[in-house]
Design a protein around this motif. Structure first.
Motif, PDB file in Angstrom:
ATOM      1  N   ASP A 409      41.160  25.652  35.289  1.00 21.20           N
ATOM      2  CA  ASP A 409      42.467  25.563  34.342  1.00 21.20           C
ATOM      3  C   ASP A 409      42.563  27.076  33.339  1.00 21.20           C
ATOM      4  O   ASP A 409      43.569  27.291  32.911  1.00 21.20           O
ATOM      5  N   HIS A 410      41.529  27.862  33.768  1.00 22.10           N
ATOM      6  CA  HIS A 410      41.898  28.915  32.942  1.00 22.10           C
ATOM      7  C   HIS A 410      41.253  30.553  33.538  1.00 22.10           C
ATOM      8  O   HIS A 410      41.006  31.417  32.757  1.00 22.10           O
ATOM      9  N   LEU A 411      40.990  30.383  34.891  1.00 16.05           N
ATOM     10  CA  LEU A 411      40.369  31.550  35.682  1.00 16.05           C
ATOM     11  C   LEU A 411      41.631  31.838  36.599  1.00 16.05           C
ATOM     12  O   LEU A 411      41.698  30.712  37.465  1.00 16.05           O
ATOM     13  N   ALA A 412      41.699  33.129  37.052  1.00 19.49           N
ATOM     14  CA  ALA A 412      42.601  33.412  38.206  1.00 19.49           C
ATOM     15  C   ALA A 412      42.313  34.922  38.179  1.00 19.49           C
ATOM     16  O   ALA A 412      41.849  35.616  37.490  1.00 19.49           O
ATOM     17  N   SER A 413      42.869  35.323  39.742  1.00 19.24           N
ATOM     18  CA  SER A 413      42.921  36.667  40.183  1.00 19.24           C
ATOM     19  C   SER A 413      44.169  36.863  41.008  1.00 19.24           C
ATOM     20  O   SER A 413      44.493  36.006  41.671  1.00 19.24           O
ATOM     21  N   VAL A 414      44.604  38.202  40.685  1.00 27.38           N
ATOM     22  CA  VAL A 414      45.925  38.487  41.348  1.00 27.38           C
ATOM     23  C   VAL A 414      45.911  39.864  41.496  1.00 27.38           C
ATOM     24  O   VAL A 414      45.358  40.615  40.723  1.00 27.38           O
ATOM     25  N   GLY A 415      46.021  40.522  42.895  1.00 33.09           N
ATOM     26  CA  GLY A 415      45.904  41.862  43.308  1.00 33.09           C
ATOM     27  C   GLY A 415      46.098  42.243  44.455  1.00 33.09           C
ATOM     28  O   GLY A 415      46.930  41.463  45.276  1.00 33.09           O
ATOM     29  N   SER A 416      45.383  43.189  44.934  1.00 31.54           N
ATOM     30  CA  SER A 416      45.912  43.718  46.266  1.00 31.54           C
ATOM     31  C   SER A 416      44.616  43.224  47.305  1.00 31.54           C
ATOM     32  O   SER A 416      44.896  43.507  48.559  1.00 31.54           O
ATOM     33  N   ALA A 417      43.581  42.684  47.106  1.00 33.24           N
ATOM     34  CA  ALA A 417      42.489  42.511  48.010  1.00 33.24           C
ATOM     35  C   ALA A 417      42.803  41.335  48.764  1.00 33.24           C
ATOM     36  O   ALA A 417      42.653  40.034  47.985  1.00 33.24           O
ATOM     37  N   ASN A 418      42.456  41.260  49.906  1.00 29.60           N
ATOM     38  CA  ASN A 418      42.732  40.122  50.823  1.00 29.60           C
ATOM     39  C   ASN A 418      41.441  39.527  50.833  1.00 29.60           C
ATOM     40  O   ASN A 418      40.423  40.174  50.403  1.00 29.60           O
ATOM     41  N   PHE A 419      41.208  38.348  51.707  1.00 36.02           N
ATOM     42  CA  PHE A 419      40.047  37.690  51.622  1.00 36.02           C
ATOM     43  C   PHE A 419      39.249  37.918  52.961  1.00 36.02           C
ATOM     44  O   PHE A 419      39.217  37.272  53.863  1.00 36.02           O
ATOM     45  N   ASP A 420      38.926  39.259  53.243  1.00 34.55           N
ATOM     46  CA  ASP A 420      38.693  39.808  54.689  1.00 34.55           C
ATOM     47  C   ASP A 420      37.649  40.972  54.271  1.00 34.55           C
ATOM     48  O   ASP A 420      37.534  41.609  53.409  1.00 34.55           O
ATOM     49  N   PHE A 421      36.851  41.227  55.566  1.00 35.82           N
ATOM     50  CA  PHE A 421      35.939  42.571  55.581  1.00 35.82           C
ATOM     51  C   PHE A 421      36.615  43.783  55.115  1.00 35.82           C
ATOM     52  O   PHE A 421      36.033  44.527  54.248  1.00 35.82           O
ATOM     53  N   ARG A 422      37.651  43.922  55.811  1.00 34.40           N
ATOM     54  CA  ARG A 422      38.463  45.301  55.322  1.00 34.40           C
ATOM     55  C   ARG A 422      38.494  45.445  53.832  1.00 34.40           C
ATOM     56  O   ARG A 422      38.262  46.407  53.138  1.00 34.40           O
ATOM     57  N   SER A 423      38.985  44.323  53.180  1.00 28.43           N
ATOM     58  CA  SER A 423      39.332  44.893  51.575  1.00 28.43           C
ATOM     59  C   SER A 423      38.099  44.638  51.027  1.00 28.43           C
ATOM     60  O   SER A 423      37.968  45.359  49.922  1.00 28.43           O
ATOM     61  N   PHE A 424      37.029  43.848  51.405  1.00 24.11           N
ATOM     62  CA  PHE A 424      35.895  43.834  50.893  1.00 24.11           C
ATOM     63  C   PHE A 424      35.024  45.395  50.845  1.00 24.11           C
ATOM     64  O   PHE A 424      34.315  45.618  49.927  1.00 24.11           O
ATOM     65  N   LYS A 425      35.082  45.726  51.931  1.00 25.92           N
ATOM     66  CA  LYS A 425      34.143  47.059  52.325  1.00 25.92           C
ATOM     67  C   LYS A 425      34.809  48.356  52.695  1.00 25.92           C
ATOM     68  O   LYS A 425      34.260  49.523  51.997  1.00 25.92           O
ATOM     69  N   LEU A 426      36.114  48.343  53.070  1.00 28.91           N
ATOM     70  CA  LEU A 426      36.677  49.405  53.718  1.00 28.91           C
ATOM     71  C   LEU A 426      37.980  50.001  52.903  1.00 28.91           C
ATOM     72  O   LEU A 426      38.066  51.267  52.828  1.00 28.91           O
ATOM     73  N   ASN A 427      38.498  49.166  52.147  1.00 28.96           N
ATOM     74  CA  ASN A 427      39.892  49.518  51.689  1.00 28.96           C
ATOM     75  C   ASN A 427      39.531  49.852  50.113  1.00 28.96           C
ATOM     76  O   ASN A 427      38.568  49.121  49.631  1.00 28.96           O
ATOM     77  N   PHE A 428      40.477  50.700  49.554  1.00 31.62           N
ATOM     78  CA  PHE A 428      40.407  50.827  47.863  1.00 31.62           C
ATOM     79  C   PHE A 428      41.297  49.564  47.423  1.00 31.62           C
ATOM     80  O   PHE A 428      42.527  50.001  47.999  1.00 31.62           O
ATOM     81  N   GLU A 429      40.865  48.924  46.702  1.00 26.12           N
ATOM     82  CA  GLU A 429      41.447  47.958  46.194  1.00 26.12           C
ATOM     83  C   GLU A 429      41.498  47.755  44.599  1.00 26.12           C
ATOM     84  O   GLU A 429      40.667  48.180  43.951  1.00 26.12           O
ATOM     85  N   VAL A 430      42.614  46.902  44.109  1.00 24.93           N
ATOM     86  CA  VAL A 430      42.495  46.669  42.591  1.00 24.93           C
ATOM     87  C   VAL A 430      43.342  45.324  42.508  1.00 24.93           C
ATOM     88  O   VAL A 430      44.067  44.804  42.889  1.00 24.93           O
ATOM     89  N   ASN A 431      42.362  44.444  41.339  1.00 24.19           N
ATOM     90  CA  ASN A 431      42.705  43.013  41.217  1.00 24.19           C
ATOM     91  C   ASN A 431      42.790  42.862  39.539  1.00 24.19           C
ATOM     92  O   ASN A 431      41.921  43.672  38.873  1.00 24.19           O
ATOM     93  N   ALA A 432      43.742  42.206  39.298  1.00 19.74           N
ATOM     94  CA  ALA A 432      43.393  41.698  37.830  1.00 19.74           C
ATOM     95  C   ALA A 432      42.662  40.321  37.785  1.00 19.74           C
ATOM     96  O   ALA A 432      43.316  39.306  38.530  1.00 19.74           O
ATOM     97  N   PHE A 433      41.878  40.191  37.100  1.00 18.59           N
ATOM     98  CA  PHE A 433      41.142  38.784  36.803  1.00 18.59           C
ATOM     99  C   PHE A 433      41.730  38.450  35.419  1.00 18.59           C
ATOM    100  O   PHE A 433      41.346  39.273  34.561  1.00 18.59           O
ATOM    101  N   LEU A 434      42.095  37.151  35.490  1.00 19.48           N
ATOM    102  CA  LEU A 434      42.825  36.833  34.250  1.00 19.48           C
ATOM    103  C   LEU A 434      41.833  35.481  33.474  1.00 19.48           C
ATOM    104  O   LEU A 434      41.497  34.714  34.313  1.00 19.48           O
ATOM    105  N   TYR A 435      41.866  35.570  32.179  1.00 26.18           N
ATOM    106  CA  TYR A 435      41.454  34.504  31.441  1.00 26.18           C
ATOM    107  C   TYR A 435      42.424  33.737  30.512  1.00 26.18           C
ATOM    108  O   TYR A 435      42.438  34.144  29.445  1.00 26.18           O
ATOM    109  N   ASP A 436      43.315  33.066  31.186  1.00 25.21           N
ATOM    110  CA  ASP A 436      44.370  32.552  30.432  1.00 25.21           C
ATOM    111  C   ASP A 436      44.962  31.506  30.894  1.00 25.21           C
ATOM    112  O   ASP A 436      45.464  31.186  31.907  1.00 25.21           O
TER     113      ASP A 436
END
Length: 483
Positions: A409-436
């Motif tokens: 009920d209180h944690l979330a993430s929104v951003g550019s990173a997909n759930f894949d190898f490329r986003s994890f290792k190869l791409n420059f990504e940015v996400n917002a991790f929210l506590y609200d």
């Protein structure tokens, strides 16, 4: 003739092994490249030259350490001078699970908790671009924009023309785009902006070229900061397809955040670092107060969040570690949306453990591909995860491009990173991790709405596919570490 062929095979095999093992990388990627180099002797080496070599980040990011240190000192001073409780007291007031995630990012990404933010969730192209254009038109001092895709189509021209108008009015405008993600968009497209004093550059354009063969590392971030007070971060790019104008995709479903408050400082800081690494001859003064207005003016709401980046310039895989930690913290639910589902072993294990511990794990993926090879790998992993009791849905109302995670009920993430190898290792990504709680509730309601337009995938349904389709999925999965 046979002897010549044998010699060629032996030489190719030796060179393949020496080439791949010359640079440290994880086991899965190592074997994937060896397979490609062995079975495609000439083509494999050409592909490796462009996509397999690691990033020489020490040379490319010579300025980043100094710039980051200077901005960190400035931001810390501004935050301490701001009104209200200290960051420590703010963090102590959060749940134990939130505090553990905050600590993780503070250690691996040097990312402080950003407090007093107002966050608006935008899930349609119409709303996002209306908000974006209105905010750009209101700019009085600075506009900084960074997108993976900035197409020169109808929408792209409209956004560019707004930037030109603001530059004419004296606003300091900078645009950073990825040359591969924005294929077809050249420097000529931004000439009207440059002619009136604006600035535009492709990401690391002086470094990533055909001579250096560093085409595999892409700037997948989506950052907009206006006057240092309003920021945008999420999954949308600039182009007509993101407004649902392309027949191939139809309706485009994405998620973006509009943010005002102290988190904008960190979006600004990451843009400045990326710009200075790319446009070396037009470097921006990272401690210029114009980019970081007084915090008292910037404080808008009650949302706590962290802006987290990751990329091949670091081995920590910060956003992936954040995803895994979120999954570990889930007690009731873990709802994920991603256009590409190609997780590594550690992420798969986290998902399986959560599902087998009674957590409601759901993953929503598109019903159609935008990259066929990647989509077949996504289908393979969806099948395997469905076997473990994870609910996999395919979104049926167009193309799903959102990259979100909702935990309890209180944690979330929104951003550019997909759930894949490329986003994890190869791409420059940015996400917002929210506590609200309120933001999480909004994201959860949107997820439930999307489920009404989605189809639950079953193990039986996957197994009824043709043998040819299953073969393509297995083959794609073998190369998934380098997709």
């Amino acid at each position: 003739m046979d002897n010549i062929f044998t010699v060629i095979i032996v030489i190719n095999s030796v060179l393949a092994i020496l080439t791949v093992f010359r640079e440290p990388r994880d086991i899965a990627a190592t074997w994937a490249w060896i397979l490609l180099l062995l079975f495609l002797p000439v083509i494999g080496f050409i592909l490796y030259s462009f996509a397999g070599r690691k990033l020489p980040h020490r040379r490319l990011f010579a300025y980043m350490d100094q710039d980051a240190s200077e901005m960190e000192n400035l931001i810390q001073r501004l935050v301490k001078e701001g009104p209200g409780p200290s960051l420590e007291k703010r963090a102590d007031a959060l749940s134990r699970s939130a505090r553990s995630l905050i600590t993780l990012f503070q250690r691996i990404n040097q990312t402080p908790l950003a407090t007093n933010n107002n966050v608006k969730v935008l899930t349609s192209g119409q709303r996002f671009f209306e908000e974006l254009k209105e905010t750009l038109r209101s700019a009085k001092e600075t506009i900084n924009i960074e997108f993976y895709t900035f197409y020169g189509d109808e929408l792209g021209c409209e956004i560019r023309d707004i930037l030109v108008e603001r530059a004419k009015a004296g606003v300091d405008v900078h645009v950073l785009y990825d040359s591969l993600g924005s294929v077809g968009t050249t420097g000529r497209f931004f000439k009207p902006l440059k002619d009136v004093g604006g600035h535009a550059s492709s990401f690391l354009h002086r470094r990533f070229n055909l001579i250096n063969f560093q085409l595999n590392f892409r700037d997948h971030r989506k950052i907009v900061v206006v006057d240092g007070r309003v920021g945008f971060v999420g999954g949308f790019n600039i182009g007509d397809q993101y407004l649902g104008r392309k027949k191939k995709f139809g309706h485009w479903r994405d998620t973006h955040l509009k943010v005002s408050g102290s988190a904008v400082y960190y979006l600004q800081a990451h843009f400045l670092l990326d710009w200075n690494a790319s446009a070396v001859k037009e470097r921006m003064a990272v401690t210029k107060r114009l980019y970081f207005p007084d915090l008292e003016e910037a404080r808008q709401g009650d949302t706590n969040m962290q802006i987290v980046t990751s990329g091949p310039d670091s081995d920590d895989e910060q956003i992936k570690m954040g995803y895994i930690r979120l999954i570990q913290l889930a007690k009731k639910r873990c709802w994920i949306q991603t256009p590409y589902l190609i997780p590594d072993d550690s992420t798969i294990d986290a998902l399986r453990i959560a599902a087998n511990s009674g957590v409601d794990v759901r993953i929503m993926i598109p019903c159609m591909p935008d990259h066929m090879f990647v989509y077949r790998a996504t289908q393979y992993f969806a099948w395997q995860l469905a076997k473990d009791g994870i609910k996999v849905y395919t979104y049926q109302n167009g193309f799903l491009h959102a990259k979100t995670m909702v935990v309890d009920d209180h944690l979330a993430s929104v951003g550019s990173a997909n759930f894949d190898f490329r986003s994890f290792k190869l791409n420059f990504e940015v996400n917002a991790f929210l506590y609200d709680k309120d933001v999480v509730e909004t994201l959860a309601e949107r997820y439930e709405h999307d489920m009404k337009q989605s189809k639950l995938q079953t193990v039986e349904g996957f197994e009824k596919q043709s043998r040819w389709m299953i073969f393509k999925q297995y083959a794609s999965r073998l190369l998934s570490p380098i997709l």
